[in-house]
Design a protein around this motif. Structure first.
Motif, PDB file in Angstrom:
ATOM      1  N   UNK A   1       0.603  -1.047  -0.156  1.00  8.11           N
ATOM      2  CA  UNK A   1      -0.158   0.203  -0.134  1.00  8.11           C
ATOM      3  C   UNK A   1       0.991   1.647   0.225  1.00  8.11           C
ATOM      4  N   UNK A   2       1.756   1.290   0.584  1.00 10.64           N
ATOM      5  CA  UNK A   2       2.520   2.635   0.710  1.00 10.64           C
ATOM      6  C   UNK A   2       2.130   4.016   1.180  1.00 10.64           C
ATOM      7  N   UNK A   3       1.815   4.872  -0.318  1.00 12.08           N
ATOM      8  CA  UNK A   3       1.484   6.406  -0.068  1.00 12.08           C
ATOM      9  C   UNK A   3       0.009   6.170  -0.788  1.00 12.08           C
ATOM     10  N   UNK A   4      -0.105   4.760  -1.239  1.00 13.03           N
ATOM     11  CA  UNK A   4      -1.471   5.063  -1.834  1.00 13.03           C
ATOM     12  C   UNK A   4      -1.902   3.753  -2.175  1.00 13.03           C
ATOM     13  N   UNK A   5      -1.669   2.501  -3.362  1.00 13.01           N
ATOM     14  CA  UNK A   5      -2.716   1.503  -3.764  1.00 13.01           C
ATOM     15  C   UNK A   5      -2.263   1.030  -4.196  1.00 13.01           C
ATOM     16  N   UNK A   6      -1.567  -0.774  -3.738  1.00 13.83           N
ATOM     17  CA  UNK A   6      -0.507  -1.596  -4.699  1.00 13.83           C
ATOM     18  C   UNK A   6      -1.045  -1.494  -6.224  1.00 13.83           C
ATOM     19  N   UNK A   7      -0.085  -1.982  -6.983  1.00 17.48           N
ATOM     20  CA  UNK A   7      -0.022  -1.641  -8.448  1.00 17.48           C
ATOM     21  C   UNK A   7       0.650  -0.250  -9.146  1.00 17.48           C
ATOM     22  N   UNK A   8       0.360   0.368  -7.923  1.00 24.42           N
ATOM     23  CA  UNK A   8       1.049   2.281  -8.280  1.00 24.42           C
ATOM     24  C   UNK A   8       2.495   2.618  -7.829  1.00 24.42           C
ATOM     25  N   UNK A   9       2.848   3.557  -8.355  1.00 29.90           N
ATOM     26  CA  UNK A   9       4.140   4.459  -7.499  1.00 29.90           C
ATOM     27  C   UNK A   9       3.690   5.748  -7.515  1.00 29.90           C
ATOM     28  N   UNK A  10       4.014   6.632  -6.679  1.00 30.81           N
ATOM     29  CA  UNK A  10       3.886   7.346  -5.603  1.00 30.81           C
ATOM     30  C   UNK A  10       4.762   8.339  -5.456  1.00 30.81           C
ATOM     31  N   UNK A  11       4.161   9.442  -4.956  1.00 30.21           N
ATOM     32  CA  UNK A  11       5.156  10.135  -4.064  1.00 30.21           C
ATOM     33  C   UNK A  11       4.575  11.350  -3.812  1.00 30.21           C
ATOM     34  N   UNK A  12       4.867  12.367  -2.958  1.00 31.02           N
ATOM     35  CA  UNK A  12       4.074  12.775  -1.966  1.00 31.02           C
ATOM     36  C   UNK A  12       4.679  13.508  -1.127  1.00 31.02           C
ATOM     37  N   UNK A  13       4.471  15.318  -1.381  1.00 33.58           N
ATOM     38  CA  UNK A  13       4.929  16.076  -0.093  1.00 33.58           C
ATOM     39  C   UNK A  13       4.692  16.078   0.783  1.00 33.58           C
ATOM     40  N   UNK A  14       5.095  16.087   2.252  1.00 29.28           N
ATOM     41  CA  UNK A  14       4.678  15.119   3.302  1.00 29.28           C
ATOM     42  C   UNK A  14       4.866  16.581   5.044  1.00 29.28           C
ATOM     43  N   UNK A  15       3.838  16.905   5.596  1.00 27.49           N
ATOM     44  CA  UNK A  15       3.898  17.482   6.198  1.00 27.49           C
ATOM     45  C   UNK A  15       3.487  17.035   7.778  1.00 27.49           C
ATOM     46  N   UNK A  16       4.168  17.236   8.696  1.00 33.75           N
ATOM     47  CA  UNK A  16       4.163  17.113  10.083  1.00 33.75           C
ATOM     48  C   UNK A  16       2.828  16.008  10.668  1.00 33.75           C
ATOM     49  N   UNK A  17       1.418  17.272  10.349  1.00 30.65           N
ATOM     50  CA  UNK A  17       0.181  16.629  10.523  1.00 30.65           C
ATOM     51  C   UNK A  17      -0.785  15.564  10.056  1.00 30.65           C
ATOM     52  N   UNK A  18       0.091  15.711   8.528  1.00 28.62           N
ATOM     53  CA  UNK A  18      -0.161  14.407   7.813  1.00 28.62           C
ATOM     54  C   UNK A  18       0.432  13.128   8.479  1.00 28.62           C
ATOM     55  N   UNK A  19       1.119  12.812   9.354  1.00 35.28           N
ATOM     56  CA  UNK A  19       1.732  11.729  10.043  1.00 35.28           C
ATOM     57  C   UNK A  19       0.973  11.209  11.223  1.00 35.28           C
ATOM     58  N   UNK A  20       0.400   9.876  11.038  1.00 36.37           N
ATOM     59  CA  UNK A  20      -1.157   9.768  11.676  1.00 36.37           C
ATOM     60  C   UNK A  20      -0.273   9.110  12.693  1.00 36.37           C
ATOM     61  N   UNK A  21      -0.367   8.184  14.216  1.00 38.92           N
ATOM     62  CA  UNK A  21       0.158   7.612  15.273  1.00 38.92           C
ATOM     63  C   UNK A  21      -0.018   5.745  14.288  1.00 38.92           C
ATOM     64  N   UNK A  22      -1.590   6.080  13.872  1.00 32.01           N
ATOM     65  CA  UNK A  22      -1.896   4.363  13.638  1.00 32.01           C
ATOM     66  C   UNK A  22      -1.363   4.565  12.124  1.00 32.01           C
ATOM     67  N   UNK A  23      -1.922   5.215  11.490  1.00 33.51           N
ATOM     68  CA  UNK A  23      -2.028   4.701  10.276  1.00 33.51           C
ATOM     69  C   UNK A  23      -1.120   5.368   9.299  1.00 33.51           C
ATOM     70  N   UNK A  24       0.212   5.841  10.075  1.00 30.50           N
ATOM     71  CA  UNK A  24       1.216   6.484   9.155  1.00 30.50           C
ATOM     72  C   UNK A  24       1.311   7.248   8.644  1.00 30.50           C
ATOM     73  N   UNK A  25       1.927   7.799   7.445  1.00 28.67           N
ATOM     74  CA  UNK A  25       2.014   8.791   6.418  1.00 28.67           C
ATOM     75  C   UNK A  25       0.939   8.518   5.191  1.00 28.67           C
ATOM     76  N   UNK A  26      -0.397   9.630   5.826  1.00 26.39           N
ATOM     77  CA  UNK A  26      -1.344  10.147   5.005  1.00 26.39           C
ATOM     78  C   UNK A  26      -1.507  11.213   4.284  1.00 26.39           C
ATOM     79  N   UNK A  27      -0.326  11.226   3.379  1.00 19.57           N
ATOM     80  CA  UNK A  27      -0.340  12.874   2.611  1.00 19.57           C
ATOM     81  C   UNK A  27      -2.170  13.571   1.928  1.00 19.57           C
ATOM     82  N   UNK A  28      -2.245  14.727   2.088  1.00 20.80           N
ATOM     83  CA  UNK A  28      -3.787  15.372   1.747  1.00 20.80           C
ATOM     84  C   UNK A  28      -4.115  15.002  -0.100  1.00 20.80           C
ATOM     85  N   UNK A  29      -2.859  15.285  -0.357  1.00 20.86           N
ATOM     86  CA  UNK A  29      -2.469  15.314  -2.316  1.00 20.86           C
ATOM     87  C   UNK A  29      -1.258  14.461  -2.534  1.00 20.86           C
TER      88      UNK A  29
END
Length: 226
Positions: free
Chosen positions: A147-175
């Motif tokens: 799953x990484x940042x999005x879904x299996x079968x994809x390559x992905x990238x995201x600019x990450x902000x601190x408020x997009x990092x969840x304790x349980x779910x990890x990195x959850x980029x908005x865009x």
């Protein structure tokens, strides 16, 4: 619901695994902990749902209460790579500070290794540490089998902000930016094309945003050697 307190010695971690529909509530009784580099302090409570493998690390010691019935008993380990991870972050942050002073590009790293070797964990920790330093790195996932940042079968990238990092779910980029590779298994067919397109978009972001450029790039490779 069963409850038990665990005292974590300094520079040690409490490891918890949740399986088969289980859930538990975590209460930080005292001290401070890090979860994949994200600092948790105060009297925070949060719920962990399955499937979940997580380590609560403390630099100075902490006490945690776990409420819930778990099939696998949590345990404390002093065998942790956090010192090495922090050392890597310190070297990267030195390069970022140099990039800010000289208006050049920040560090660009590639994390590679065999399947289940901890690539995503290291990437998450280094990204979190960078965000805690008010950096805005671009996090790239090239592992199309998970799953990484999005879904299996994809390559992905995201600019990450601190408020997009969840304790349980990890990195959850908005865009996030992601491209469908076409398959969820390791195949080179079409991979070069989507990788080239992704790199062009990342280069464009670096040209437009100096802070992101100087914050650098953290890339998690796929398990191609398998």
């Amino acid at each position: 619901m069963n409850s038990k307190e665990f005292s974590i010695p300094r520079e040690s971690e409490l490891r918890v695994e949740i399986i088969d529909g289980e859930t538990c509530v975590i209460n930080l009784v005292g001290g401070s902990i890090e979860i994949f580099g994200l600092e948790v302090g105060g009297k925070d409570n949060f719920t962990l749902d399955w499937p979940c493998q997580i380590a609560f690390f403390s630099w100075d010691g902490a006490t945690i209460k776990i409420s819930g019935t778990l099939s696998i008993s949590p345990y404390i380990s002093t065998d942790t790579p956090m010192h090495e991870y922090l050392n890597v972050h310190s070297k990267l942050q030195f390069l970022r500070n140099y990039a800010f002073r000289t208006l050049t590009s920040g560090p660009r790293i590639l994390i590679c290794g065999p399947k289940e070797s901890g690539k995503r964990t290291l990437s998450r920790i280094l990204t979190t540490y960078a965000c805690r330093e008010l950096m805005r790195p671009i996090c790239v996932n090239l592992a199309c089998t998970n799953f990484g940042l999005t879904l299996p079968g994809t390559v992905s990238a995201a600019q990450v902000f601190l408020d997009e990092i969840d304790v349980c779910k990890g990195i959850q980029p908005k865009v996030p930016l992601f491209f469908w590779h076409g398959q969820s298994n390791n195949t080179f067919q079409g991979f070069h094309n989507v990788l080239h397109t992704l790199s062009m978009h990342i280069s464009s972001v670096f040209e437009q945003d100096e802070v992101v450029k100087q914050s650098g790039l953290i890339v998690t490779a796929g398990s191609w050697i398998d």
